[in-house]
Design a protein around this motif. Sequence first.
Motif, PDB file in Angstrom:
ATOM      1  N   TYR A  86      -8.305 -24.408 -24.502  1.00  0.00           N
ATOM      2  CA  TYR A  86      -8.038 -25.371 -25.470  1.00  0.00           C
ATOM      3  C   TYR A  86      -6.095 -25.811 -24.928  1.00  0.00           C
ATOM      4  CZ  TYR A  86     -11.888 -27.238 -27.846  1.00  0.00           C
ATOM      5  OH  TYR A  86     -13.154 -27.806 -27.929  1.00  0.00           O
ATOM      6  N   ARG A  87      -5.765 -24.423 -24.533  1.00  0.00           N
ATOM      7  CA  ARG A  87      -4.565 -25.270 -24.559  1.00  0.00           C
ATOM      8  C   ARG A  87      -3.599 -25.089 -22.741  1.00  0.00           C
ATOM      9  NH1 ARG A  87      -1.279 -21.067 -28.953  1.00  0.00           N
ATOM     10  NH2 ARG A  87      -1.364 -22.414 -30.451  1.00  0.00           N
ATOM     11  N   GLU A 135      -5.035 -28.430 -21.610  1.00  0.00           N
ATOM     12  CA  GLU A 135      -3.814 -29.125 -21.871  1.00  0.00           C
ATOM     13  C   GLU A 135      -3.057 -29.144 -20.828  1.00  0.00           C
ATOM     14  OE1 GLU A 135      -3.181 -28.533 -26.287  1.00  0.00           O
ATOM     15  OE2 GLU A 135      -4.744 -30.141 -26.724  1.00  0.00           O
ATOM     16  N   ASP A 136      -2.470 -27.737 -20.966  1.00  0.00           N
ATOM     17  CA  ASP A 136      -1.378 -27.781 -19.921  1.00  0.00           C
ATOM     18  C   ASP A 136      -1.886 -28.700 -18.416  1.00  0.00           C
ATOM     19  OD1 ASP A 136      -0.299 -26.835 -22.126  1.00  0.00           O
ATOM     20  OD2 ASP A 136      -0.079 -24.680 -21.185  1.00  0.00           O
ATOM     21  N   ASP A 145      -4.175 -30.440 -17.629  1.00  0.00           N
ATOM     22  CA  ASP A 145      -3.945 -32.132 -17.824  1.00  0.00           C
ATOM     23  C   ASP A 145      -2.768 -32.776 -17.633  1.00  0.00           C
ATOM     24  OD1 ASP A 145      -6.977 -32.046 -17.792  1.00  0.00           O
ATOM     25  OD2 ASP A 145      -6.906 -32.354 -20.184  1.00  0.00           O
ATOM     26  N   ALA A 146      -1.945 -32.261 -18.427  1.00  0.00           N
ATOM     27  CA  ALA A 146      -0.599 -32.922 -18.414  1.00  0.00           C
ATOM     28  C   ALA A 146       0.555 -32.985 -17.376  1.00  0.00           C
ATOM     29  CB  ALA A 146       0.470 -32.262 -19.985  1.00  0.00           C
ATOM     30  N   SER A 201     -13.245 -29.791 -21.160  1.00  0.00           N
ATOM     31  CA  SER A 201     -13.514 -29.207 -22.862  1.00  0.00           C
ATOM     32  C   SER A 201     -14.493 -28.612 -22.947  1.00  0.00           C
ATOM     33  CB  SER A 201     -13.370 -30.025 -23.328  1.00  0.00           C
ATOM     34  OG  SER A 201     -15.204 -30.799 -22.682  1.00  0.00           O
TER      35      SER A 201
END
Length: 303
Positions: free
Chosen positions: A38-39, A42-43, A45-46, A278
């Motif tokens: 997940y991290r 998220e990274d 996507d950022a 996801s």
Amino acid sequence: MLAPMKGFEGLNRLDVRRVLLLGLALMPIGIIAMVQTYRVIEDSDARLEAALLGETLAAATGERQIILRSRGAAQTIARIIPTYGDDETACSAILSRYASSIDKLNFAGHISESGIVRCGTDEIGTDVTGTATYQQYKATRLPFVGSSSGNRSVGVISVVEPVVTDDAADGYIVLAFPHSALSVNSEAKDKGPRPLDTITFNENGDVLTSHLGVESAVDRIPANRALSALSVTGASTFEDLDNTGVERVYTVAPLLPGAIYALSIWPAEAARAGGLTSMSAVLFPFLMWLISLAVAYFAVHRL
């Protein structure tokens, strides 16, 4: 005594119990792997969002520079004009001199408080009270960059700066450009991703420029979000349908906070970083867990 249920007899075998216990032992590791995945997503996507916002700012750099120079010129003229008093000839001369130094400017004028072109490069004495630019000035009495047809058949971008004489409102300076003046070359100098189109708009949601043409820009803007609403959200990335029903990714970046914004339009796949979703956070650890159980089961059978 009740006989054991046949459906569960297989679970009473030693090898199966060992595999199940191993599965329970491996479950915390699977949960940790899920969180780490997940991290990673998220990274990714950022980083992708930052890259798209950076490209949005780069694509609108030319427009931003032209608008900044124009606003600076309008502010300078607004401070100088009161020193000429009622000398309309001198006023027109100074405006013509400034106009000749600004590329692609097609009108510069001082509009009186009553809505008459007091002096300028042309159209002196024209009543502009019916124009959107004058109406917005009267409503806000603040500097702004607007888009309208003015008194011409072609669309214009108007840079407006209020004039103050002896502490009293004395109309405004307007510098008008055709939309084409801000349609700078958007060809990329590198091999990075490029948006399908980049649109600039003001805080009221008026489209100022578009690399693919202002006339057709309405087809490419988000169908479910007003541009005026995007001006209060700051830098952002979101997905929406355009007005033709095609799914797009949009990035919004402020060029002049509170005044001018850039909106870049990307194909839907631009939001997908390396295929990670996801679902990946659940699927990969689950597959690892199943494979570990399978390996353990066959290992026990060989002992």
